[in-house]
Design an enzyme around this catalytic site. Structure first.
Site, PDB file in Angstrom:
ATOM      1  N   HIS A   1      -7.453  11.460  26.372  1.00  0.00           N
ATOM      2  CA  HIS A   1      -6.936  11.732  25.023  1.00  0.00           C
ATOM      3  C   HIS A   1      -7.108  10.486  24.159  1.00  0.00           C
ATOM      4  CE1 HIS A   1      -4.122  15.173  26.664  1.00  0.00           C
ATOM      5  NE2 HIS A   1      -5.405  15.420  26.843  1.00  0.00           N
TER       6      HIS A   1
ATOM      7  N   GLU B   1     -24.317  -1.036  19.536  1.00  0.00           N
ATOM      8  CA  GLU B   1     -24.506  -0.563  20.919  1.00  0.00           C
ATOM      9  C   GLU B   1     -24.391   0.953  21.091  1.00  0.00           C
ATOM     10  OE1 GLU B   1     -19.996  -1.413  22.622  1.00  0.00           O
ATOM     11  OE2 GLU B   1     -21.682  -1.405  23.995  1.00  0.00           O
TER      12      GLU B   1
ATOM     13  N   GLU C   1      -7.423  21.873  33.972  1.00  0.00           N
ATOM     14  CA  GLU C   1      -8.769  21.874  33.390  1.00  0.00           C
ATOM     15  C   GLU C   1      -9.857  21.996  34.469  1.00  0.00           C
ATOM     16  OE1 GLU C   1      -8.747  22.375  30.402  1.00  0.00           O
ATOM     17  OE2 GLU C   1      -7.150  21.234  29.416  1.00  0.00           O
TER      18      GLU C   1
ATOM     19  N   HIS D   1     -11.723  13.512  31.636  1.00  0.00           N
ATOM     20  CA  HIS D   1     -11.170  13.996  30.364  1.00  0.00           C
ATOM     21  C   HIS D   1     -10.041  13.062  29.973  1.00  0.00           C
ATOM     22  CE1 HIS D   1      -9.135  16.328  27.377  1.00  0.00           C
ATOM     23  NE2 HIS D   1      -8.145  16.691  28.178  1.00  0.00           N
TER      24      HIS D   1
ATOM     25  N   HIS E   1      -7.752  17.095  20.363  1.00  0.00           N
ATOM     26  CA  HIS E   1      -7.335  17.049  21.767  1.00  0.00           C
ATOM     27  C   HIS E   1      -7.884  15.812  22.490  1.00  0.00           C
ATOM     28  CE1 HIS E   1      -6.380  19.431  25.635  1.00  0.00           C
ATOM     29  NE2 HIS E   1      -6.581  18.163  25.944  1.00  0.00           N
TER      30      HIS E   1
HETATM   31  P1  13P Z   1      -3.300  18.619  33.558  1.00  0.00           P
HETATM   32  O1  13P Z   1      -1.978  17.929  33.718  1.00  0.00           O
HETATM   33  O2  13P Z   1      -3.285  20.033  34.067  1.00  0.00           O
HETATM   34  O3  13P Z   1      -4.426  17.803  34.143  1.00  0.00           O
HETATM   35  O4  13P Z   1      -3.583  18.775  31.997  1.00  0.00           O
HETATM   36  C1  13P Z   1      -3.640  17.650  31.168  1.00  0.00           C
HETATM   37  C2  13P Z   1      -4.527  17.838  30.022  1.00  0.00           C
HETATM   38  O5  13P Z   1      -5.001  16.878  29.457  1.00  0.00           O
HETATM   39  C3  13P Z   1      -4.847  19.201  29.552  1.00  0.00           C
HETATM   40  O6  13P Z   1      -5.920  19.190  28.685  1.00  0.00           O
HETATM   41 ZN    ZN Z   2      -6.185  17.191  27.675  1.00  0.00          ZN
END
Ligand code: 13P
Ligand code: ZN
Length: 263
Positions: A134, A162, A109, A132, A203
């Protein structure tokens, strides 16, 4: 290196919360000039990584970036394998100065991260960090809610007092797109002109800011609001936070919030 310890602590916390299973998620963090000075070989490029987009605005900056495919649960055990420090050497190349010891490379990413850094630096010179992750409940919401930034913003603001204090500009939302490429990076960075946080449908979440604590706090607050939403969305609601309540909060805390959602 103190900053590596701090990054690793946050990555571990993200893992402990269940927001970065396996290699899910990634981080990129701009080093301060003092941190760059503390590097042993700051100008010795071990390997280079080439990208087909223009990162001229970042030339000379150094980043800690998580390695692609690296497991968050292993960060603490082997930072020098799972993390790298790279310098933006020219408009298409990152040079490795430390890390990725087993031959690894920056997260898939990276195009999105670097494009987000470019946009957020235009808004705030103190900007340093993109994470980033999940986050479970945010992903849940993208299965059952309309994929509209204003819709998500209003729901998340109204889940707890909040929320509007922590993300008064709201959250941006993107429909499902193929991850790891330039296109999703371009669309994410467009939303980053207005938001510090962008949700990728089915995602996860991208959050940005000036420090590890601030961005972790932003992720926690957004995900907590999403968790409350998922716990109550199919229940009979007797009372909730009204538009007037939200306005009262912003007045009391002197917060400039995104217009057009609760007005
Ligand atoms: P990477 O292992 O390349 O960081 O990818 C993980 C991910 O969350 C892709 O969106
Ligand atoms: Zn991801």
């Amino acid at each position: 290196m103190q900053f590596i310890n701090e990054v690793v602590d946050i990555l571990d916390l993200l893992y402990q919360h269940g927001w970065d299973e396996r290699n899910g998620g990634n981080l990129s963090y701009i080093l301060t000039s003092e941190e760059v000075k503390s590097l042993e070989n700051q100008n010795q490029i071990i390997r280079t990584f080439t990208y087909d987009f223009d990162m001229s605005e970042l030339i000379g900056k150094y980043f800690v970036i998580t390695g692609t495919g690296t497991y968050f649960k292993n960060m603490k055990k082997a930072p020098e394998v799972n993390l790298g420090i790279v310098k933006v050497v020219d408009k298409n190349n990152l040079g490795l100065v430390w890390g990725y010891k087993d031959g690894g490379r920056p997260t898939s990413e990276t195009p999105t991260h670097l494009r987000c850094h470019i946009e957020r630096l235009k808004k705030d010179q103190k900007h340093r960090l993109v994470i980033h992750c999940h986050t479970t409940n945010i992903i849940c919401m993208t299965h059952i809610c309309p994929l509209e930034s204003d819709y998500f913003t209003e729901k998340l603001w109204k889940m707890q007092t909040e929320s509007i204090v922590v993300f008064p500009e709201g959250v941006g939302v993107l429909p499902w797109m193929l991850c790891g490429g330039n296109e999703i990076g371009i669309e994410t960075a467009k939303l980053m002109k207005e938001y510090r946080s962008v949700i990728w449908a089915q995602h996860g979440l991208f959050c940005t800011g000036t420090s590890l604590d601030e961005v972790f706090g932003l992720i926690e607050t957004i995900e907590k609001a999403a968790e409350i939403y998922m716990k109550i969305c199919d229940k009979k609601i007797l009372q909730s936070i009204s538009n007037d309540n939200l306005k009262e909060i912003t007045k009391a805390f002197n917060i400039k919030y995104r217009n057009g959602i609760i007005d």
